[in-house]
Design a protein around this motif. Structure first.
Motif, PDB file in Angstrom:
ATOM      1  N   GLU A  95      -3.987 -46.043  51.077  1.00 56.23           N
ATOM      2  CA  GLU A  95      -4.962 -46.958  51.677  1.00 56.23           C
ATOM      3  C   GLU A  95      -6.186 -46.208  52.194  1.00 56.23           C
ATOM      4  O   GLU A  95      -7.048 -46.794  52.851  1.00 56.23           O
ATOM      5  CB  GLU A  95      -4.312 -47.735  52.826  1.00 56.23           C
ATOM      6  CG  GLU A  95      -3.189 -48.670  52.403  1.00 56.23           C
ATOM      7  CD  GLU A  95      -3.694 -49.849  51.575  1.00 56.23           C
ATOM      8  OE1 GLU A  95      -4.812 -50.336  51.860  1.00 56.23           O
ATOM      9  OE2 GLU A  95      -2.971 -50.278  50.651  1.00 56.23           O
ATOM     10  N   SER A 135      -5.198 -52.534  62.448  1.00 52.43           N
ATOM     11  CA  SER A 135      -5.565 -53.405  61.328  1.00 52.43           C
ATOM     12  C   SER A 135      -4.833 -53.007  60.055  1.00 52.43           C
ATOM     13  O   SER A 135      -4.402 -53.860  59.268  1.00 52.43           O
ATOM     14  CB  SER A 135      -7.083 -53.354  61.083  1.00 52.43           C
ATOM     15  OG  SER A 135      -7.783 -53.861  62.198  1.00 52.43           O
ATOM     16  N   VAL A 138      -1.234 -54.235  60.165  1.00 55.45           N
ATOM     17  CA  VAL A 138      -1.179 -55.687  59.911  1.00 55.45           C
ATOM     18  C   VAL A 138      -1.439 -55.953  58.433  1.00 55.45           C
ATOM     19  O   VAL A 138      -0.725 -56.749  57.793  1.00 55.45           O
ATOM     20  CB  VAL A 138      -2.199 -56.423  60.804  1.00 55.45           C
ATOM     21  CG1 VAL A 138      -2.277 -57.896  60.412  1.00 55.45           C
ATOM     22  CG2 VAL A 138      -1.840 -56.280  62.279  1.00 55.45           C
ATOM     23  N   HIS A 139      -2.439 -55.286  57.853  1.00 53.47           N
ATOM     24  CA  HIS A 139      -2.790 -55.453  56.437  1.00 53.47           C
ATOM     25  C   HIS A 139      -1.604 -55.133  55.525  1.00 53.47           C
ATOM     26  O   HIS A 139      -1.369 -55.830  54.520  1.00 53.47           O
ATOM     27  CB  HIS A 139      -3.977 -54.544  56.100  1.00 53.47           C
ATOM     28  CG  HIS A 139      -4.236 -54.402  54.625  1.00 53.47           C
ATOM     29  ND1 HIS A 139      -4.729 -55.441  53.849  1.00 53.47           N
ATOM     30  CD2 HIS A 139      -4.058 -53.332  53.786  1.00 53.47           C
ATOM     31  CE1 HIS A 139      -4.836 -55.026  52.595  1.00 53.47           C
ATOM     32  NE2 HIS A 139      -4.437 -53.759  52.532  1.00 53.47           N
ATOM     33  N   LEU A 140      -0.846 -54.110  55.866  1.00 52.68           N
ATOM     34  CA  LEU A 140       0.300 -53.702  55.040  1.00 52.68           C
ATOM     35  C   LEU A 140       1.546 -54.544  55.312  1.00 52.68           C
ATOM     36  O   LEU A 140       2.569 -54.378  54.648  1.00 52.68           O
ATOM     37  CB  LEU A 140       0.620 -52.226  55.295  1.00 52.68           C
ATOM     38  CG  LEU A 140      -0.414 -51.210  54.782  1.00 52.68           C
ATOM     39  CD1 LEU A 140      -0.080 -49.808  55.290  1.00 52.68           C
ATOM     40  CD2 LEU A 140      -0.470 -51.232  53.258  1.00 52.68           C
ATOM     41  N   GLY A 141       1.457 -55.450  56.270  1.00 53.79           N
ATOM     42  CA  GLY A 141       2.590 -56.306  56.587  1.00 53.79           C
ATOM     43  C   GLY A 141       3.679 -55.613  57.379  1.00 53.79           C
ATOM     44  O   GLY A 141       4.797 -56.131  57.491  1.00 53.79           O
ATOM     45  N   ILE A 142       3.361 -54.454  57.942  1.00 52.51           N
ATOM     46  CA  ILE A 142       4.350 -53.713  58.731  1.00 52.51           C
ATOM     47  C   ILE A 142       4.559 -54.383  60.078  1.00 52.51           C
ATOM     48  O   ILE A 142       5.673 -54.436  60.609  1.00 52.51           O
ATOM     49  CB  ILE A 142       3.905 -52.252  58.912  1.00 52.51           C
ATOM     50  CG1 ILE A 142       3.854 -51.549  57.538  1.00 52.51           C
ATOM     51  CG2 ILE A 142       4.831 -51.505  59.857  1.00 52.51           C
ATOM     52  CD1 ILE A 142       3.297 -50.144  57.584  1.00 52.51           C
ATOM     53  N   GLU A 144       2.913 -57.835  62.676  1.00 55.40           N
ATOM     54  CA  GLU A 144       2.041 -58.988  62.821  1.00 55.40           C
ATOM     55  C   GLU A 144       1.292 -58.825  64.133  1.00 55.40           C
ATOM     56  O   GLU A 144       1.881 -58.456  65.142  1.00 55.40           O
ATOM     57  CB  GLU A 144       2.842 -60.285  62.820  1.00 55.40           C
ATOM     58  CG  GLU A 144       3.556 -60.558  61.497  1.00 55.40           C
ATOM     59  CD  GLU A 144       4.282 -61.889  61.520  1.00 55.40           C
ATOM     60  OE1 GLU A 144       3.844 -62.788  62.265  1.00 55.40           O
ATOM     61  OE2 GLU A 144       5.288 -62.013  60.805  1.00 55.40           O
ATOM     62  N   ASP A 147       2.661 -59.970  67.316  1.00 55.95           N
ATOM     63  CA  ASP A 147       3.925 -59.392  67.760  1.00 55.95           C
ATOM     64  C   ASP A 147       3.760 -58.095  68.540  1.00 55.95           C
ATOM     65  O   ASP A 147       4.737 -57.511  68.986  1.00 55.95           O
ATOM     66  CB  ASP A 147       4.837 -59.114  66.550  1.00 55.95           C
ATOM     67  CG  ASP A 147       5.459 -60.395  66.000  1.00 55.95           C
ATOM     68  OD1 ASP A 147       5.476 -61.394  66.743  1.00 55.95           O
ATOM     69  OD2 ASP A 147       5.912 -60.383  64.848  1.00 55.95           O
ATOM     70  N   ASN A 169      13.657 -50.194  61.687  1.00 52.50           N
ATOM     71  CA  ASN A 169      13.777 -50.793  60.356  1.00 52.50           C
ATOM     72  C   ASN A 169      15.234 -50.888  59.920  1.00 52.50           C
ATOM     73  O   ASN A 169      16.152 -50.513  60.649  1.00 52.50           O
ATOM     74  CB  ASN A 169      12.932 -50.016  59.331  1.00 52.50           C
ATOM     75  CG  ASN A 169      13.417 -48.580  59.129  1.00 52.50           C
ATOM     76  OD1 ASN A 169      14.565 -48.247  59.389  1.00 52.50           O
ATOM     77  ND2 ASN A 169      12.522 -47.735  58.661  1.00 52.50           N
TER      78      ASN A 169
END
Length: 366
Positions: A95, A135, A138-142, A144, A147, A169
Motif C-alpha cells: 500500500e 486510515s 480502516v482501508h484494509l479492513g483490519i 473499523e 471500533d 486475531n
C-alpha cells in the motif's frame, strides 16, 4: 541468596562461549524454573541447561519434560510470529507504507538460537503518522473506525499515544501497529527530543532481513529500547527478558558502528537508566566492558535489579502490580527528575479519569 545462583545460571546460558559451568548440585530446580518462567526466559535458559556438564545434577525428569515441551512451543511460536511479521510487512508495503518491526522478532534474530527467545506480541512501525496509519488500517479492513477505543478491550482496536493495539486475531497473535516509533519517557521535554530523534533515525536507516521483514538500525534499537526499559520501570515494571534483549543488542556491536555519546543520552533523558543497565550488562550478565555505551552505575543498577527480581516480566509478579504513588516515590533516588515527571503525568491521568467518570454519571434533564 538463591537469586545469585539463578542469575549465575542465566549468565552462563546467554554466554555460549563461557567455559565456566555453574555448580547446580544444591539448586532447587522447581524454584529456579518458576523464576525463569516469571522472567520469560524459559527457552533461553533451556539452552544453558542443555550445555551443563555430565557431572552436573540435572532437573527432575517431570520438570525436564515440561521444560522441553515449553521450549518446543516457544520455537513454534517464533516461527508463527516471523510469518505474521513478514505478512504484515508485505501487506502494508504493498500500500506504499514503509514498515519496521521493533523489539521482539527483530531482537530474536540476534540470539545464538533465534527460536529460543520467548515471544510476546508483534510491534510494527508503519510510516505515515497517526491519521494516515489509522486510515490505512480502516482501508484494509483490519479495523473499523467506530471500533477504535482508548481503553483496554480485546474485542476492539485500542489507540494509545504511540500505537493501535489490534484485536487478537484468529491465530491468537497480538499486534501493535505503531505510528510513533516509541512510547517515549515521562519527561515531556526530553520525550519530544527522543521522538524527533527516533523518527529521523528510523526513516533513514532500516533494512530488510532474510526473515522477510525490516528491522531498525542498531543505533535506533539501543536508544529506543533503553527508553522502553525506563518507561516500564517507572510504570508497571520491567523483567530480565528486556535486559537479555539489550545484552544481545550490545553484543552485536562487534565493531563500534554506533554513535551513542554521553551528550546524546543526557539530552534524551536516558543517562541515569543507561548507567544502571550497563552495570547489569557487565556485572550480572557478563558483557565485555568495551561493548558498554555508558559508565556503569552500581547504585542505580542494584535498584533496577531488585525491581526486576521482585516483579518479573513487566512487573506481573510484583506484590504491587499497579503503579502507585508510593511505588514510584520509592524510586526517587534512582532518577528524581523522571520520577517527578511520571508522578505529574499520573496525577493528570487520574484527574482526567475522575472528570470522565463524573460526566458519565450525569443524567440528562427531563
Amino acid at each position: 541468596m538463591q537469586y545469585r545462583k539463578f542469575l549465575e545460571i542465566i549468565r552462563f546460558s546467554i554466554n555460549s562461549g563461557n567455559s565456566s559451568i555453574p555448580d547446580v548440585n544444591e539448586l532447587n530446580w522447581s524454584d529456579f524454573y518458576q523464576f525463569v518462567r516469571e522472567q520469560a526466559l524459559v527457552g533461553v535458559v533451556f539452552e544453558g541447561v542443555a550445555r551443563l556438564g555430565e557431572q552436573s545434577v540435572k532437573p527432575p525428569l517431570h520438570l525436564l519434560m515440561e521444560w522441553i515441551a515449553t521450549a518446543e512451543q516457544i520455537k513454534k511460536r517464533n516461527y508463527l510470529l516471523n510469518e505474521e511479521s513478514k505478512r504484515l510487512t508485505q501487506l502494508f508495503e504493498n500500500e506504499g507504507h514503509r514498515t519496521v518491526v521493533l523489539k521482539g522478532q527483530a531482537n530474536a534474530r540476534l540470539y545464538p538460537n533465534p527460536l529460543c527467545r520467548q515471544p510476546g506480541d508483534i510491534d510494527i512501525w508503519v510510516d505515515g503518522g497517526e491519521k494516515r496509519v489509522l486510515s490505512l488500517l480502516v482501508h484494509l479492513g483490519i479495523i473499523e473506525g467506530k471500533d477504535i477505543v482508548t481503553y483496554e478491550d480485546e474485542t476492539k482496536a485500542t489507540k494509545v499515544y504511540h500505537h493501535v493495539h489490534l484485536p487478537v486475531n484468529n491465530r491468537q497473535i497480538d499486534v501493535e501497529v505503531h505510528f510513533r516509533p516509541s512510547s517515549g519517557i515521562w519527561n515531556l521535554i526530553c520525550n519530544r527530543r527522543l521522538q524527533l530523534y527516533l523518527e529521523k533515525e528510523i526513516h533513514q536507516d532500516n533494512f530488510m532481513v532474510e526473515e522477510g521483514f525490516r528491522v531498525p538500525s542498531l543505533q535506533f534499537a539501543l536508544i529506543m529500547q533503553l527508553a522502553h526499559i525506563q518507561k516500564h520501570f517507572l510504570e508497571y515494571g520491567v523483567g530480565l527478558r528486556q535486559l537479555v534483549d539489550y545484552f544481545f543488542l550490545l553484543k552485536d556491536r562487534k565493531e563500534d558502528n554506533t554513535n551513542i555519546t554521553e551528550e546524546l543520552l543526557r539530552n534524551l533523558g536516558l543517562w541515569n537508566m543507561a548507567g544502571a543497565v550497563m552495570w547489569i550488562m557487565s556485572d550480572i550478565l557478563g558483557l565485555d566492558n568495551e561493548l558498554l555505551i555508558a559508565p556503569k552505575n552500581k547504585r542505580r543498577g542494584q535498584i533496577l535489579l531488585k525491581a526486576i527480581i521482585d516483579g518479573g516480566n513487566f512487573g506481573m509478579y510484583s506484590a504491587e502490580k499497579k503503579s502507585t504513588h508510593l511505588k514510584r516515590l520509592k524510586l526517587f533516588p534512582f532518577d528524581p527528575g523522571e520520577v517527578l515527571w511520571a508522578e505529574c503525568r499520573f496525577l493528570k491521568m487520574q484527574i482526567n479519569d475522575t472528570f470522565r467518570n463524573l460526566k458519565h454519571r450525569e443524567t440528562p434533564c427531563s
